[in-house]
Design an enzyme around this catalytic site. Structure first.
Site, short mmCIF file in Angstrom:
data_model
loop_
_atom_site.label_atom_id
_atom_site.label_comp_id
_atom_site.label_asym_id
_atom_site.label_seq_id
_atom_site.Cartn_x
_atom_site.Cartn_y
_atom_site.Cartn_z
N LYS A 101 -11.27 -4.48 -4.31
CA LYS A 101 -12.31 -3.45 -4.50
C LYS A 101 -11.73 -2.23 -5.18
O LYS A 101 -12.41 -1.54 -5.92
CB LYS A 101 -12.84 -2.99 -3.15
N LYS A 107 0.84 -1.21 0.00
CA LYS A 107 0.00 0.00 0.00
C LYS A 107 0.87 1.25 0.00
O LYS A 107 0.48 2.27 -0.56
CB LYS A 107 -0.99 -0.02 1.16
N LYS A 142 -4.20 -9.76 -6.65
CA LYS A 142 -5.45 -10.28 -6.07
C LYS A 142 -6.63 -9.41 -6.47
O LYS A 142 -6.47 -8.21 -6.71
CB LYS A 142 -5.32 -10.42 -4.55
N1 AQP Z 1 -8.95 -11.51 -3.62
C1 AQP Z 1 -9.28 -12.06 -2.45
N2 AQP Z 1 -9.35 -13.40 -2.32
C2 AQP Z 1 -9.70 -13.98 -1.14
N3 AQP Z 1 -9.99 -13.25 -0.02
C3 AQP Z 1 -9.94 -11.91 -0.12
N4 AQP Z 1 -10.16 -10.93 0.76
C4 AQP Z 1 -9.95 -9.73 0.17
N5 AQP Z 1 -9.61 -9.89 -1.11
C5 AQP Z 1 -9.58 -11.25 -1.33
C6 AQP Z 1 -10.57 -11.15 2.15
O1 AQP Z 1 -11.81 -10.50 2.36
C7 AQP Z 1 -11.87 -10.05 3.70
C8 AQP Z 1 -12.30 -8.61 3.73
O2 AQP Z 1 -11.34 -7.85 3.03
P1 AQP Z 1 -11.13 -6.31 3.32
O3 AQP Z 1 -12.23 -5.55 2.74
O4 AQP Z 1 -10.95 -6.05 4.73
O5 AQP Z 1 -9.75 -5.96 2.79
P2 AQP Z 1 -8.90 -6.08 1.56
O6 AQP Z 1 -8.09 -7.32 1.66
O7 AQP Z 1 -8.15 -4.83 1.55
O8 AQP Z 1 -9.92 -6.22 0.36
P3 AQP Z 1 -9.83 -5.56 -1.02
O9 AQP Z 1 -11.01 -5.99 -1.78
O10 AQP Z 1 -8.49 -5.82 -1.64
O11 AQP Z 1 -9.98 -4.03 -0.66
P4 AQP Z 1 -9.07 -2.79 -1.00
O12 AQP Z 1 -9.06 -2.70 -2.46
O13 AQP Z 1 -9.81 -1.67 -0.33
O14 AQP Z 1 -7.72 -3.01 -0.40
C9 AQP Z 1 -10.49 -10.27 4.32
O15 AQP Z 1 -10.53 -11.43 5.12
C10 AQP Z 1 -9.60 -10.49 3.13
O16 AQP Z 1 -8.51 -11.35 3.41
#
Ligand code: AQP
Length: 326
Positions: free
Chosen positions: A196, A112, A193
């Site tokens: 969002k 990040k 991965k």
């Molecule tokens: N690609 C993924 N595959 C499997 N698990 C995932 N998680 C996130 N992306 C994947 C799991 O979803 C839960 C909630 O995630 P989060 O919203 O707290 O955080 P994140 O990992 O930051 O998700 P994003 O979608 O990648 O958001 P942004 O883009 O805002 O950073 C967690 O248990 C995570 O492991």
């Protein structure tokens, strides 16, 4: 001692099938076996650039989609992190035992920081300590998360152990609970991965069927299987999605065709798209119903915060006593 489950989701955008397969699906299953706490972690979400005018909508939408996906407010405690101020209080207390060097080596912080070069803030650096506080506040021992969060759960275990050794036995050392599909890759870039914050990488749980189909049909694969070469990451990702959304015989049929070099990705994608649409339709419809009942959704979050806070306050008193602060 009751076994408690804790997990969280950031209100940073549309909840997607990666979040669902990596975490939410397991939350829905585990809530019937253990006392469960699910938190919309808004204090985590403000550590990256965000639009304050969208935050309340994102929190509301996250609550709606998680309940629509199966979180049951009658058995699970569902709440917003900032409604329980003990999260930041415990985070500060844990900061006093969190090693700086360890936080510097956290993969998510490094990634990040690269992404938001101009905006690297102390909140982003301390993010894993707040996450440890989220979990330890409820003395949770099971933490269902995607693979990207495993390093943070290991830090949480180490902080729990260090606290216990320094101040006396207080916390469980929680375990990460990984699903069968703990890392779903982006559809547009299968080497990163699904996220969002990466448009084109994800299918949102509430996406219209036409959009779901379009996203899957556009997913990156390869020209076709090549003898002696490993499966490409895009194709492997589609097979993982198929293993989760399609019947086993469909998965096996396409695997056989892949092994024989006879696979047609366009057909595989069409079949997968139909199965994903079938799985997501009840979630999208339930979300539409819930979104039309905003008072009910706010009541779920209000009740959740009251229940969470009662437990959180007990933990804070215990921790402060042990640390000589009371
Ligand atoms: N690609 C993924 N595959 C499997 N698990 C995932 N998680 C996130 N992306 C994947 C799991 O979803 C839960 C909630 O995630 P989060 O919203 O707290 O955080 P994140 O990992 O930051 O998700 P994003 O979608 O990648 O958001 P942004 O883009 O805002 O950073 C967690 O248990 C995570 O492991």
């Amino acid at each position: 001692m009751v076994t408690r489950v804790f997990s969280g989701i950031q209100p940073t955008g549309l909840v997607h099938i990666g979040n669902y397969l990596g975490a939410i699906k397991a939350w829905v299953e585990l809530q019937h076996r253990y006392e469960s706490f699910f938190c919309i972690v808004d204090y985590h979400a403000i550590t990256a650039p965000y639009d304050p005018s969208q935050m309340q909508k994102n929190i509301f939408d996250a609550a709606v989609i998680n309940v629509a996906a199966g979180l049951d407010p009658r058995v699970s405690t569902i709440f917003v992190q900032s409604h329980v101020p003990e999260h930041t209080e415990l985070a500060w207390l844990l900061n006093s035992i969190a090693p700086m060097g360890r936080l510097t080596r956290m993969t998510q912080f490094k990634e990040k920081s690269r992404l938001f070069r101009e905006e690297i803030n102390a909140g982003l650096f301390n993010y894993p300590v707040l996450q440890a506080a989220d979990i330890l506040l409820y003395k949770a021992s099971v933490v269902p998360v995607g693979e990207d969060q495993v390093q943070h759960i290991e830090l949480t275990r180490d902080l729990a152990r260090k606290f216990n050794v320094t101040f006396g036995d207080t916390f469980h050392e929680p375990e990460a609970h990984l699903s069968a599909a703990p890392r779903i890759m982006g559809l547009s870039d299968p080497d990163r991965k699904m996220s969002k914050s990466i448009p084109g990488s994800y299918i949102a749980l509430a996406d219209h069927p036409d959009k779901v189909r379009q996203q899957i049909l556009r997913a990156v694969t390869d020209a076709g299987p090549e003898t002696g070469k490993p499966m490409s990451s895009g194709t492997a990702n589609l097979f993982i999605l198929m293993s989760q959304f399609s019947p086993p015989e469909t998965y096996e049929r396409f695997r056989r065709e892949y092994n024989e070099g006879a696979i047609r990705y366009s057909e595989m994608k069409r079949v997968l798209a139909d199965d994903v649409v079938d799985a997501l339709t009840p979630i999208r419809e339930a979300a539409e119903d819930l979104a039309a009942r905003p008072d009910y959704v706010r009541q779920i979050l209000g009740d959740g915060a009251c229940k969470a806070r009662r437990i959180a306050q007990r933990t804070i008193v215990e921790v402060k006593l042990k640390m000589g602060l009371l």
